[in-house]
Design a protein around this motif. Structure first.
Motif, PDB file in Angstrom:
ATOM      1  N   VAL A 105       0.833  -1.203   0.000  1.00 14.66           N
ATOM      2  CA  VAL A 105       0.000   0.000   0.000  1.00 14.66           C
ATOM      3  C   VAL A 105       0.866   1.251   0.000  1.00 14.66           C
ATOM      4  CG1 VAL A 105      -1.617   1.344   1.397  1.00 14.66           C
ATOM      5  CG2 VAL A 105      -2.007  -1.088   1.047  1.00 14.66           C
ATOM      6  N   VAL A 106       1.941   1.237   0.786  1.00 20.54           N
ATOM      7  CA  VAL A 106       2.850   2.384   0.830  1.00 20.54           C
ATOM      8  C   VAL A 106       3.488   2.606  -0.537  1.00 20.54           C
ATOM      9  CG1 VAL A 106       5.011   3.247   1.805  1.00 20.54           C
ATOM     10  CG2 VAL A 106       3.293   2.200   3.294  1.00 20.54           C
ATOM     11  N   LYS A 107       3.942   1.542  -1.166  1.00 22.05           N
ATOM     12  CA  LYS A 107       4.560   1.654  -2.484  1.00 22.05           C
ATOM     13  C   LYS A 107       3.571   2.199  -3.507  1.00 22.05           C
ATOM     14  CE  LYS A 107       6.769  -1.139  -6.096  1.00 22.05           C
ATOM     15  NZ  LYS A 107       7.199  -2.519  -6.477  1.00 22.05           N
ATOM     16  N   ASP A 108       2.341   1.687  -3.486  1.00 19.76           N
ATOM     17  CA  ASP A 108       1.327   2.140  -4.428  1.00 19.76           C
ATOM     18  C   ASP A 108       0.956   3.599  -4.175  1.00 19.76           C
ATOM     19  OD1 ASP A 108      -0.531   1.251  -6.607  1.00 19.76           O
ATOM     20  OD2 ASP A 108      -2.034   1.900  -5.149  1.00 19.76           O
ATOM     21  N   SER A 109       0.861   3.981  -2.905  1.00 19.31           N
ATOM     22  CA  SER A 109       0.498   5.361  -2.569  1.00 19.31           C
ATOM     23  C   SER A 109       1.605   6.332  -2.954  1.00 19.31           C
ATOM     24  CB  SER A 109       0.194   5.471  -1.066  1.00 19.31           C
ATOM     25  OG  SER A 109      -0.916   4.672  -0.713  1.00 19.31           O
ATOM     26  N   PHE A 110       2.860   5.936  -2.751  1.00 20.93           N
ATOM     27  CA  PHE A 110       3.972   6.808  -3.118  1.00 20.93           C
ATOM     28  C   PHE A 110       4.037   7.036  -4.626  1.00 20.93           C
ATOM     29  CE2 PHE A 110       7.010   6.368   0.737  1.00 20.93           C
ATOM     30  CZ  PHE A 110       6.045   6.997   1.514  1.00 20.93           C
ATOM     31  N   LEU A 111       3.481   6.124  -5.391  1.00 25.75           N
ATOM     32  CA  LEU A 111       3.399   6.316  -6.841  1.00 25.75           C
ATOM     33  C   LEU A 111       2.187   7.157  -7.212  1.00 25.75           C
ATOM     34  CD1 LEU A 111       4.456   5.684  -9.679  1.00 25.75           C
ATOM     35  CD2 LEU A 111       3.113   3.569  -9.615  1.00 25.75           C
ATOM     36  N   ASN A 112       1.074   6.939  -6.522  1.00 23.69           N
ATOM     37  CA  ASN A 112      -0.164   7.639  -6.861  1.00 23.69           C
ATOM     38  C   ASN A 112      -0.137   9.110  -6.455  1.00 23.69           C
ATOM     39  OD1 ASN A 112      -1.210   5.254  -7.850  1.00 23.69           O
ATOM     40  ND2 ASN A 112      -2.293   4.745  -5.959  1.00 23.69           N
ATOM     41  N   ILE A 113       0.415   9.414  -5.298  1.00 21.95           N
ATOM     42  CA  ILE A 113       0.345  10.774  -4.751  1.00 21.95           C
ATOM     43  C   ILE A 113       1.012  11.793  -5.678  1.00 21.95           C
ATOM     44  CG2 ILE A 113       1.123  12.251  -2.861  1.00 21.95           C
ATOM     45  CD1 ILE A 113       0.642   9.779  -1.013  1.00 21.95           C
ATOM     46  N   PRO A 114       2.267  11.579  -6.127  1.00 23.43           N
ATOM     47  CA  PRO A 114       2.845  12.563  -7.071  1.00 23.43           C
ATOM     48  C   PRO A 114       2.066  12.679  -8.371  1.00 23.43           C
ATOM     49  CG  PRO A 114       4.548  11.132  -6.169  1.00 23.43           C
ATOM     50  CD  PRO A 114       3.238  10.526  -5.788  1.00 23.43           C
ATOM     51  N   LEU A 115       1.536  11.564  -8.865  1.00 26.75           N
ATOM     52  CA  LEU A 115       0.757  11.611 -10.099  1.00 26.75           C
ATOM     53  C   LEU A 115      -0.487  12.474  -9.929  1.00 26.75           C
ATOM     54  CD1 LEU A 115       0.964   7.901 -11.338  1.00 26.75           C
ATOM     55  CD2 LEU A 115       2.137   9.894 -12.294  1.00 26.75           C
ATOM     56  N   VAL A 116      -1.193  12.310  -8.810  1.00 27.89           N
ATOM     57  CA  VAL A 116      -2.404  13.086  -8.559  1.00 27.89           C
ATOM     58  C   VAL A 116      -2.078  14.572  -8.431  1.00 27.89           C
ATOM     59  CG1 VAL A 116      -4.270  13.502  -6.910  1.00 27.89           C
ATOM     60  CG2 VAL A 116      -3.637  11.156  -7.511  1.00 27.89           C
ATOM     61  N   VAL A 117      -1.008  14.887  -7.690  1.00 26.40           N
ATOM     62  CA  VAL A 117      -0.643  16.293  -7.477  1.00 26.40           C
ATOM     63  C   VAL A 117      -0.238  16.948  -8.791  1.00 26.40           C
ATOM     64  CG1 VAL A 117       0.976  17.838  -6.321  1.00 26.40           C
ATOM     65  CG2 VAL A 117       0.014  15.900  -5.069  1.00 26.40           C
ATOM     66  N   VAL A 118       0.618  16.302  -9.567  1.00 26.20           N
ATOM     67  CA  VAL A 118       1.095  16.887 -10.828  1.00 26.20           C
ATOM     68  C   VAL A 118      -0.052  16.988 -11.836  1.00 26.20           C
ATOM     69  CG1 VAL A 118       2.642  16.554 -12.784  1.00 26.20           C
ATOM     70  CG2 VAL A 118       3.450  16.095 -10.457  1.00 26.20           C
ATOM     71  N   PHE A 119      -0.852  15.931 -11.949  1.00 23.79           N
ATOM     72  CA  PHE A 119      -1.980  15.953 -12.885  1.00 23.79           C
ATOM     73  C   PHE A 119      -2.969  17.051 -12.504  1.00 23.79           C
ATOM     74  CE2 PHE A 119      -6.314  14.536 -13.914  1.00 23.79           C
ATOM     75  CZ  PHE A 119      -6.207  14.388 -15.294  1.00 23.79           C
ATOM     76  N   SER A 120      -3.260  17.193 -11.222  1.00 19.03           N
ATOM     77  CA  SER A 120      -4.208  18.217 -10.775  1.00 19.03           C
ATOM     78  C   SER A 120      -3.686  19.619 -11.063  1.00 19.03           C
ATOM     79  CB  SER A 120      -4.475  18.061  -9.269  1.00 19.03           C
ATOM     80  OG  SER A 120      -4.988  16.782  -8.976  1.00 19.03           O
TER      81      SER A 120
END
Length: 295
Positions: free
Chosen positions: A83-98
């Motif tokens: 979960v930590v690995k998946d979240s560390f990948l998702n969080i930057p993607l969400v921030v940059v995309f937003s």
């Protein structure tokens, strides 16, 4: 003069009493529905809490549940790291995309209101258990599957092969997840972008600055505090989302296996990790955020 002071004091006291009256329901609700469960979960995590017909039983164990999570439990650590690995990948993607979408939506073009609504629509629809309740269990599950990613047709999967299909499914699922979670961050970034003084861009344009230079020299520094807010929000939302496997893991331990104490201990390990991560983000933000005092 004395009469005016007395009236002023009476008015202040009356306003204070009214303020306490208005905030009393909030204080009671917080104490009953937040502070008490919070303290109770810490209490039962330090022992073994069992539901019995003749009365509930509690046995104090100390930190045994916490040590068992890392030393004896074969499921917690792998699931937690995944979960930590998946979240560390998702969080930057969400921030940059937003941020990119917010910059585009902040420009003047036809249909801007429609596209703003489109990107905020997933948040309005709701996710997880909310969508299941709104649409019904069967339809809600299908909606959740759609929310997790666009599924390739079986014919396309057979043509591409298992390896390429797996990569494509993973990419589409990731893109769908980013879109699904970017509604609130886009709104926050838009509010930050609209608060920037337009004269800064006009001055930079007169000096010959390009759009790319203005983004890095003006836009990014001026919304650094909003970026911090979006990052913290995305971290908390990512780790506490109902679709998160760890949330289901804690729920199953507590309400299906009735291991309330062990589930509470694992939950507190999870919460402490999130708090440490948020604290690290705030610490790092001290060196990169911009405020008016710096100008």
């Amino acid at each position: 003069m004395v009469t005016k002071m007395r009236k002023k004091n009476q008015t202040h006291q009356r306003n204070t009493r009214e303020a306490y009256i208005f905030i009393t329901p909030l204080i009671i609700g917080t104490a009953v529905f937040f502070l008490f469960p919070l303290c109770f979960s810490i209490f039962i995590s330090l022992g073994e809490y069992e539901l019995k017909q003749g009365g509930n039983m509690y046995t104090f164990f100390g930190l045994k549940n916490y040590t068992d999570a890392f030393l004896l439990d074969k499921d917690f650590t792998p699931n937690f790291l995944a979960v930590v690995k998946d979240s560390f990948l998702n969080i930057p993607l969400v921030v940059v995309f937003s941020l990119i979408i917010a910059i585009l939506l902040n420009k003047k073009f036809r249909g801007k209101g429609f596209f703003r609504t489109l990107f905020f629509l997933p948040f309005l629809l709701g996710t997880g258990y909310v969508m299941r309740q709104l649409l019904g269990m069967d339809v809600g599950q299908d909606a959740m599957n759609m929310a997790r990613g666009i599924i390739l047709p079986a014919e396309v999967q057979q043509y591409l092969g298992s390896f390429i299909s797996g990569l494509a499914d993973g990419f589409l699922s990731r893109i769908t997840m980013v879109f699904w979670k970017s509604g609130v961050p886009i709104i926050l970034f838009l509010s930050g972008l609209q608060s920037i003084n337009k004269s800064l861009y006009e001055s930079a344009s007169v000096d010959g600055a390009t759009e790319w230079e203005m983004m890095w020299k003006i836009t990014i520094p001026m919304i650094s505090q909003v970026t911090l807010l979006v990052t913290v929000y995305t971290v908390i939302e990512s780790f506490s989302d109902p679709s998160n496997p760890m949330v289901d893991f804690f729920y199953n331990l507590a309400f299906k296996e009735q291991r309330f104490s062990y589930s509470a201990a694992l939950s507190w390990i999870y919460v402490v990790f999130i708090l440490l991560l948020v604290g690290l983000i705030f610490f790092a933000a001290r060196f990169v955020t911009y405020s008016e005092r710096d100008s």
